[in-house]
Design a protein around this motif. Structure first.
Motif, PDB file in Angstrom:
ATOM      1  N   SER A   1      56.997 -76.923  77.918  1.00 54.54           N
ATOM      2  CA  SER A   1      57.113 -75.751  78.209  1.00 54.54           C
ATOM      3  C   SER A   1      58.014 -75.019  76.978  1.00 54.54           C
ATOM      4  N   PHE A   2      58.810 -75.741  76.460  1.00 54.06           N
ATOM      5  CA  PHE A   2      59.636 -75.175  75.491  1.00 54.06           C
ATOM      6  C   PHE A   2      58.479 -74.682  74.135  1.00 54.06           C
ATOM      7  N   ALA A   3      57.496 -75.777  73.933  1.00 54.22           N
ATOM      8  CA  ALA A   3      56.768 -75.366  72.684  1.00 54.22           C
ATOM      9  C   ALA A   3      55.817 -74.153  73.051  1.00 54.22           C
ATOM     10  N   VAL A   4      55.352 -74.073  74.147  1.00 50.76           N
ATOM     11  CA  VAL A   4      54.631 -72.799  74.769  1.00 50.76           C
ATOM     12  C   VAL A   4      55.388 -71.540  74.766  1.00 50.76           C
ATOM     13  N   ARG A   5      56.751 -71.665  75.066  1.00 49.04           N
ATOM     14  CA  ARG A   5      57.349 -70.439  74.810  1.00 49.04           C
ATOM     15  C   ARG A   5      57.758 -70.085  73.494  1.00 49.04           C
ATOM     16  N   PHE A   6      57.754 -70.948  72.463  1.00 46.85           N
ATOM     17  CA  PHE A   6      58.091 -70.896  71.097  1.00 46.85           C
ATOM     18  C   PHE A   6      56.831 -70.005  70.479  1.00 46.85           C
ATOM     19  N   LEU A   7      55.572 -70.716  71.001  1.00 48.64           N
ATOM     20  CA  LEU A   7      54.485 -70.323  70.425  1.00 48.64           C
ATOM     21  C   LEU A   7      54.142 -68.813  70.977  1.00 48.64           C
ATOM     22  N   ASP A   8      54.426 -68.590  72.088  1.00 46.82           N
ATOM     23  CA  ASP A   8      54.429 -67.337  72.607  1.00 46.82           C
ATOM     24  C   ASP A   8      55.347 -66.242  71.993  1.00 46.82           C
ATOM     25  N   ALA A   9      56.449 -66.758  71.600  1.00 43.72           N
ATOM     26  CA  ALA A   9      57.393 -65.891  70.717  1.00 43.72           C
ATOM     27  C   ALA A   9      56.874 -65.291  69.418  1.00 43.72           C
ATOM     28  N   VAL A  10      56.207 -66.310  68.575  1.00 42.75           N
ATOM     29  CA  VAL A  10      55.745 -66.319  67.321  1.00 42.75           C
ATOM     30  C   VAL A  10      54.245 -65.711  67.555  1.00 42.75           C
ATOM     31  N   HIS A  11      53.555 -65.520  68.422  1.00 39.80           N
ATOM     32  CA  HIS A  11      52.081 -65.325  68.591  1.00 39.80           C
ATOM     33  C   HIS A  11      51.683 -64.205  67.368  1.00 39.80           C
ATOM     34  N   ASP A  12      52.420 -63.044  67.406  1.00 38.16           N
ATOM     35  CA  ASP A  12      52.106 -62.130  66.740  1.00 38.16           C
ATOM     36  C   ASP A  12      52.431 -62.069  65.287  1.00 38.16           C
ATOM     37  N   ILE A  13      53.238 -63.234  65.068  1.00 37.54           N
ATOM     38  CA  ILE A  13      53.547 -63.193  63.608  1.00 37.54           C
ATOM     39  C   ILE A  13      53.190 -64.475  62.969  1.00 37.54           C
TER      40      ILE A  13
ATOM     41  N   PRO B   1      50.062 -67.008  62.064  1.00 33.19           N
ATOM     42  CA  PRO B   1      48.621 -67.208  62.092  1.00 33.19           C
ATOM     43  C   PRO B   1      48.270 -68.623  62.980  1.00 33.19           C
ATOM     44  N   ARG B   2      48.966 -69.510  63.155  1.00 34.02           N
ATOM     45  CA  ARG B   2      48.673 -70.514  63.611  1.00 34.02           C
ATOM     46  C   ARG B   2      48.868 -70.736  65.172  1.00 34.02           C
ATOM     47  N   ALA B   3      49.768 -69.799  65.467  1.00 36.46           N
ATOM     48  CA  ALA B   3      50.143 -69.711  66.873  1.00 36.46           C
ATOM     49  C   ALA B   3      49.364 -69.755  67.697  1.00 36.46           C
ATOM     50  N   ALA B   4      48.517 -68.894  67.679  1.00 35.63           N
ATOM     51  CA  ALA B   4      47.123 -68.710  68.801  1.00 35.63           C
ATOM     52  C   ALA B   4      46.476 -70.024  68.799  1.00 35.63           C
ATOM     53  N   ASP B   5      45.812 -70.594  67.919  1.00 32.40           N
ATOM     54  CA  ASP B   5      45.321 -71.824  68.174  1.00 32.40           C
ATOM     55  C   ASP B   5      45.950 -72.811  68.795  1.00 32.40           C
ATOM     56  N   LEU B   6      47.163 -73.045  68.250  1.00 30.88           N
ATOM     57  CA  LEU B   6      48.288 -73.935  68.668  1.00 30.88           C
ATOM     58  C   LEU B   6      48.492 -73.945  70.236  1.00 30.88           C
ATOM     59  N   LEU B   7      48.594 -72.596  70.693  1.00 34.19           N
ATOM     60  CA  LEU B   7      48.733 -72.511  72.061  1.00 34.19           C
ATOM     61  C   LEU B   7      47.624 -72.694  72.985  1.00 34.19           C
ATOM     62  N   LYS B   8      46.543 -72.423  72.088  1.00 35.53           N
ATOM     63  CA  LYS B   8      45.225 -72.888  73.147  1.00 35.53           C
ATOM     64  C   LYS B   8      45.150 -74.855  73.170  1.00 35.53           C
ATOM     65  N   LYS B   9      45.815 -75.088  72.170  1.00 36.12           N
ATOM     66  CA  LYS B   9      45.875 -76.604  72.127  1.00 36.12           C
ATOM     67  C   LYS B   9      46.811 -77.098  73.175  1.00 36.12           C
ATOM     68  N   LEU B  10      47.995 -76.546  73.231  1.00 33.21           N
ATOM     69  CA  LEU B  10      48.724 -76.810  74.420  1.00 33.21           C
ATOM     70  C   LEU B  10      48.539 -76.626  75.731  1.00 33.21           C
ATOM     71  N   ALA B  11      47.508 -75.514  75.868  1.00 33.65           N
ATOM     72  CA  ALA B  11      46.974 -74.883  77.248  1.00 33.65           C
ATOM     73  C   ALA B  11      46.279 -76.098  77.639  1.00 33.65           C
ATOM     74  N   ALA B  12      45.625 -77.191  77.009  1.00 38.30           N
ATOM     75  CA  ALA B  12      44.770 -78.384  77.508  1.00 38.30           C
ATOM     76  C   ALA B  12      45.827 -79.172  78.218  1.00 38.30           C
TER      77      ALA B  12
END
Length: 295
Positions: free
Chosen positions: A179-191, A193-204
């Motif tokens: 949960s906290f990793a998802v919230r972190f990636l959400d917070a940095v998603h727009d700044i 470059p790695r965040a979007a792909d890592l968020l997809k990874k955690l979504a699985a």
């Protein structure tokens, strides 16, 4: 939605600490940011960190990473005012950051009474993705309006550590780490470059219904969609079907108690902590429901 907002002020008066009463007032447009920040100062130590039970299950007075998270949450809520104490908190966090860029889950405790076992048993020599991710996520929310936090070297180090740790994951982590990793990636998603792909990874690792049981928690302790993505219009919210979010909002609204407040489903550690959590979680519940335009 059957939320009784008129019952909340009375609940807060009878159950919540001054900080959360002022946070609720700020949320409802009845309080000034400066007064909220003044209430937060009661938990501040001379070293720039925070303690004294700001994290309700961590009662020890000295500064702790777990308390830093909650301080950043308050700084973010008071966004129309920038406090120099936010950058000073980054300075303190830099002083306790481990060589790999992560924060220890907790530092040695001066007072262990009434403190949760997970804080008491923490190894201060090992970095924790759980506490680093959620603290950095909250700091990034502050950084959106505070240039001193945005440019602080601690935040850059913590961000790199979290990105690298998530990238190295090979299996689903503990529910709170997820949960906290998802919230972190959400917070940095727009700044970042790695965040979007890592968020997809955690979504699985998140079931379609968004319910993730907490290993080692109480009998019914479960993280739910709103624990991952409480606010609309975010990258994390896109991980969930709208019907799943709608159902979870109904659940959240329905959990208001007859006394006007909300409760938590995790372990109650001390009388003070149990009461303080109710005040804090009530502020959060109303904030989420308002942000989703349900009250």
């Amino acid at each position: 939605m059957n939320v009784n907002l008129s019952a909340v002020p009375g609940f807060m008066a009878g159950h919540a600490r001054i900080l959360d009463r002022r946070r609720y007032g700020l949320l409802m447009g009845e309080e000034e940011p400066e007064r909220v920040l003044a209430a937060l100062d009661a938990y501040r130590n001379p070293d720039g960190g925070y303690g004294w039970g700001l994290e309700p299950d961590l009662r020890t007075p000295e500064s702790q990473p777990g308390a830093a998270l909650h301080a950043f949450e308050v700084f973010a809520e008071a966004a129309t005012v920038t406090s120099p104490h936010a950058a000073a908190l980054c300075d303190w966090l830099e002083s306790v950051t481990l060589p790999d860029g992560g924060l220890p889950f907790a530092l040695p405790l001066g007072v262990t009474t009434a403190t949760a076992p997970w804080w008491r048993g923490a190894d201060p020599s090992v970095s924790s993705l759980q506490i680093t991710a959620v603290t950095a996520a909250a700091a990034h929310r502050v950084a959106a309006h505070d240039p001193a936090v945005a440019g602080h070297p601690w935040l850059a180090r913590a961000t790199r550590y979290c990105l690298d740790a998530v990238q190295a994951m090979e299996e689903r982590p503990h529910a709170y780490v997820l949960s906290f990793a998802v919230r972190f990636l959400d917070a940095v998603h727009d700044i970042e470059p790695r965040a979007a792909d890592l968020l997809k990874k955690l979504a699985a690792y998140i079931p379609d219904d968004g319910k993730v049981p907490v290993e080692g928690g109480t009998e019914h302790e479960t993280l739910r969609p709103l624990d991952f993505a409480p606010f609309p219009g975010t990258a994390a919210r896109a991980l969930f079907d709208p019907s799943v979010i709608a159902a979870d909002l109904v659940r959240l609204a329905g959990e208001q108690q007859d006394d006007g407040g909300w409760v938590v489903d995790y372990a109650r550690i001390s009388p003070a902590g149990a009461m303080e959590w109710r005040g804090a979680i009530t502020v959060h519940a109303v904030r989420v429901l308002r942000a989703n335009e349900l009250i």
